[in-house]
Scaffold this motif. Sequence first.
Motif, PDB file in Angstrom:
ATOM      1  N   GLY A 126       1.840  -0.637 -17.589  1.00 40.59           N
ATOM      2  CA  GLY A 126       2.347   0.727 -17.738  1.00 40.59           C
ATOM      3  C   GLY A 126       1.363   1.746 -18.241  1.00 40.59           C
ATOM      4  N   ARG A 127       0.117   1.670 -17.808  1.00 43.17           N
ATOM      5  CA  ARG A 127      -0.884   2.614 -18.290  1.00 43.17           C
ATOM      6  C   ARG A 127      -0.748   3.953 -17.564  1.00 43.17           C
ATOM      7  N   GLU A 128      -0.792   5.032 -18.324  1.00 43.10           N
ATOM      8  CA  GLU A 128      -0.588   6.364 -17.763  1.00 43.10           C
ATOM      9  C   GLU A 128      -1.666   6.712 -16.742  1.00 43.10           C
ATOM     10  N   ALA A 129      -2.903   6.289 -16.999  1.00 42.83           N
ATOM     11  CA  ALA A 129      -3.992   6.593 -16.073  1.00 42.83           C
ATOM     12  C   ALA A 129      -3.747   5.944 -14.714  1.00 42.83           C
ATOM     13  N   ASP A 130      -3.216   4.721 -14.717  1.00 40.92           N
ATOM     14  CA  ASP A 130      -2.921   4.039 -13.464  1.00 40.92           C
ATOM     15  C   ASP A 130      -1.812   4.763 -12.708  1.00 40.92           C
ATOM     16  N   ARG A 131      -0.836   5.236 -13.443  1.00 45.42           N
ATOM     17  CA  ARG A 131       0.278   5.963 -12.818  1.00 45.42           C
ATOM     18  C   ARG A 131      -0.232   7.220 -12.116  1.00 45.42           C
ATOM     19  N   ARG A 132      -1.120   7.977 -12.782  1.00 41.68           N
ATOM     20  CA  ARG A 132      -1.625   9.215 -12.195  1.00 41.68           C
ATOM     21  C   ARG A 132      -2.500   8.950 -10.976  1.00 41.68           C
ATOM     22  N   THR A 133      -3.160   7.789 -10.949  1.00 38.11           N
ATOM     23  CA  THR A 133      -4.053   7.478  -9.833  1.00 38.11           C
ATOM     24  C   THR A 133      -3.301   6.955  -8.623  1.00 38.11           C
ATOM     25  N   ILE A 134      -2.484   5.935  -8.820  1.00 37.08           N
ATOM     26  CA  ILE A 134      -1.861   5.269  -7.678  1.00 37.08           C
ATOM     27  C   ILE A 134      -0.542   5.911  -7.255  1.00 37.08           C
ATOM     28  N   GLY A 135       0.114   6.625  -8.165  1.00 36.79           N
ATOM     29  CA  GLY A 135       1.360   7.298  -7.801  1.00 36.79           C
ATOM     30  C   GLY A 135       2.583   6.412  -7.845  1.00 36.79           C
ATOM     31  N   GLN A 136       2.538   5.375  -8.661  1.00 36.76           N
ATOM     32  CA  GLN A 136       3.713   4.505  -8.814  1.00 36.76           C
ATOM     33  C   GLN A 136       4.221   4.603 -10.248  1.00 36.76           C
ATOM     34  N   HIS A 137       5.371   5.247 -10.415  1.00 35.96           N
ATOM     35  CA  HIS A 137       6.014   5.355 -11.731  1.00 35.96           C
ATOM     36  C   HIS A 137       7.256   4.476 -11.683  1.00 35.96           C
ATOM     37  N   LEU A 138       7.163   3.305 -12.283  1.00 35.93           N
ATOM     38  CA  LEU A 138       8.191   2.281 -12.103  1.00 35.93           C
ATOM     39  C   LEU A 138       9.596   2.707 -12.524  1.00 35.93           C
ATOM     40  N   TYR A 169       0.837  -1.207   0.000  1.00 32.87           N
ATOM     41  CA  TYR A 169       0.000   0.000   0.000  1.00 32.87           C
ATOM     42  C   TYR A 169       0.869   1.253   0.000  1.00 32.87           C
ATOM     43  N   VAL A 170       1.986   1.173  -0.710  1.00 36.85           N
ATOM     44  CA  VAL A 170       2.857   2.335  -0.834  1.00 36.85           C
ATOM     45  C   VAL A 170       2.394   3.087  -2.086  1.00 36.85           C
ATOM     46  N   ARG A 171       1.221   3.676  -1.947  1.00 36.24           N
ATOM     47  CA  ARG A 171       0.530   4.301  -3.072  1.00 36.24           C
ATOM     48  C   ARG A 171      -0.607   5.174  -2.543  1.00 36.24           C
ATOM     49  N   PHE A 172      -1.312   5.780  -3.473  1.00 37.99           N
ATOM     50  CA  PHE A 172      -2.511   6.547  -3.152  1.00 37.99           C
ATOM     51  C   PHE A 172      -3.734   5.648  -3.309  1.00 37.99           C
ATOM     52  N   LYS A 177       1.676  12.720  -8.077  1.00 37.17           N
ATOM     53  CA  LYS A 177       1.589  11.742  -6.991  1.00 37.17           C
ATOM     54  C   LYS A 177       2.791  10.797  -6.968  1.00 37.17           C
ATOM     55  N   ASP A 178       3.266  10.422  -8.147  1.00 36.16           N
ATOM     56  CA  ASP A 178       4.375   9.461  -8.169  1.00 36.16           C
ATOM     57  C   ASP A 178       5.648  10.060  -7.570  1.00 36.16           C
ATOM     58  N   ARG A 179       5.783  11.374  -7.586  1.00 32.98           N
ATOM     59  CA  ARG A 179       6.959  11.998  -6.959  1.00 32.98           C
ATOM     60  C   ARG A 179       6.869  11.854  -5.440  1.00 32.98           C
ATOM     61  N   ILE A 180       5.678  11.973  -4.871  1.00 27.83           N
ATOM     62  CA  ILE A 180       5.489  11.797  -3.431  1.00 27.83           C
ATOM     63  C   ILE A 180       5.900  10.382  -3.017  1.00 27.83           C
ATOM     64  N   ILE A 181       5.420   9.402  -3.771  1.00 25.00           N
ATOM     65  CA  ILE A 181       5.704   7.998  -3.427  1.00 25.00           C
ATOM     66  C   ILE A 181       7.180   7.675  -3.620  1.00 25.00           C
ATOM     67  N   THR A 182       7.747   8.104  -4.728  1.00 24.28           N
ATOM     68  CA  THR A 182       9.155   7.804  -4.990  1.00 24.28           C
ATOM     69  C   THR A 182      10.066   8.444  -3.945  1.00 24.28           C
ATOM     70  N   ASP A 183       9.764   9.679  -3.570  1.00 25.44           N
ATOM     71  CA  ASP A 183      10.578  10.355  -2.551  1.00 25.44           C
ATOM     72  C   ASP A 183      10.505   9.621  -1.215  1.00 25.44           C
ATOM     73  N   PHE A 184       9.332   9.118  -0.870  1.00 28.97           N
ATOM     74  CA  PHE A 184       9.199   8.366   0.383  1.00 28.97           C
ATOM     75  C   PHE A 184      10.017   7.080   0.332  1.00 28.97           C
ATOM     76  N   VAL A 185       9.908   6.337  -0.759  1.00 31.62           N
ATOM     77  CA  VAL A 185      10.670   5.081  -0.891  1.00 31.62           C
ATOM     78  C   VAL A 185      12.167   5.371  -0.854  1.00 31.62           C
ATOM     79  N   THR A 186      12.573   6.495  -1.416  1.00 37.28           N
ATOM     80  CA  THR A 186      13.980   6.891  -1.364  1.00 37.28           C
ATOM     81  C   THR A 186      14.443   7.059   0.081  1.00 37.28           C
ATOM     82  N   GLU A 187      13.592   7.644   0.921  1.00 41.80           N
ATOM     83  CA  GLU A 187      13.937   7.818   2.335  1.00 41.80           C
ATOM     84  C   GLU A 187      14.027   6.468   3.053  1.00 41.80           C
ATOM     85  N   VAL A 188      13.143   5.547   2.714  1.00 40.43           N
ATOM     86  CA  VAL A 188      13.217   4.208   3.304  1.00 40.43           C
ATOM     87  C   VAL A 188      14.534   3.548   2.911  1.00 40.43           C
TER      88      VAL A 188
END
Length: 450
Positions: free
Chosen positions: A300-312, A244-247, A267-278
Amino acid sequence: MVFLVCLIFCFLAPALEAQVAVRDTVLTVRPGDSLLAIAHRLLRYSTEYTAGELVDRIKRENGLQGDAIQMGQLLDVSLSYAELLDQPVIRGTNFAARGIYITAALAGSRRMLTLADALVAAGGNTVVFDVKDRYGNLGYASSVPLALEIGAGQRAPIAQPAKMLDALHRRNIHVVARLTCFYDARLARQRPDFVPFSREGPGLWSERGKSNWVDPSLPQVQEYLLAIVREVAELGVDEIQLDYVRFPTEGNLADAVFAFDPAVVPKDRIITDFVTEVERVLEPMGVLLSADIFGVAAWGREADRRTIGQHLPDLLPHLDAVSPMLYPSHFEDGFERIDRPVDYPYYFLLQGCQRLQKLATEHDVLVRPWIQSFDYRVTDFDSLYVTEQLHGAEDGGARGWLLWNPASLYEIGFAAIKGFTDSTAATVPVKLRFPKSLGMDLTRPTSVAD
């Protein structure tokens, strides 16, 4: 005094690996004592795994027929202490985890050891346990201030985490602590100031009537999780897995107001920055980091990326392994023009792993999918259904896999692992592994570049 002296002596007595020191002592029952309370006090000085086991031994040694004891009563107790390994199992960067998920309640019970032995016998080597579930409950007694404030560990089922880790490490099992991140019902309930606001009116945003999510962008929320990460790593686990490391993805998402503007900061910047801290917390401690992602994220759907905040492409460089949840039952009917994806366990593991493999390889990240080991929507759920997924994952380039059953029931799963690892499992004919052609060659695996 005799009791205290003996405890100190037992605790300090030198012990070789796996060697048990035994000392007899006598204790006096205190006002308000029960056998279970006594067992909880003494558990750390015994080789028993649970307080219930220690209660049984105290009753046997004292000839007690029931649980009744009286204030001032003398009890003979043989305390034993074995030196714990107190170190992680070192794995290479290409380690292929073959594991199962277990709940925290099971991890704190004797059944965990039975499951661990059955896993090893079947050919497995990894256990994933809940260190914090999505209800916000911790599996162990934490000393993190916010955890104490909200009572997150007040009913922690794992009384002795060190003993649990020792028992698993002695079986050469890789131990993964699963940490649910931003879905935290307890934190949302106890700290409503951490919950997103509702755009449509006064009050908090809710997912289908319940406020279970906290705002991933809030520094206080991230600091709480980082403190738990640090504390759990110090317990001696081999790996921490973020879930659940997402929105949120359900409910009226347009109504949710977060503490940042998604139009300015994605949103993906928020999640990536948090994982970087971990990653920064764990790297000097030598603890591996992995994360769970939606199975559909492999497409890799763009709509999913914008919703959940995970940019692989941004997320994977900070991980050692990624675990897509490629449960066939969770792909909606009609996905990729396939009537019933749940009927093609091999195909969806193959496709999902292959789609992730190229990107993961670029960042030296292992693809380690979650396998459906439960019967949801499956017409004929048996060991063949599970082994077909294992074959699909392997053919798709995965390095290991993890079986998921929410109740930690693995009779069918262990049979599948055994058949897969010793190559005795039946297989489905190749032509039945793939959906019927819909104007394209579905027998040819699709890559990320397709």
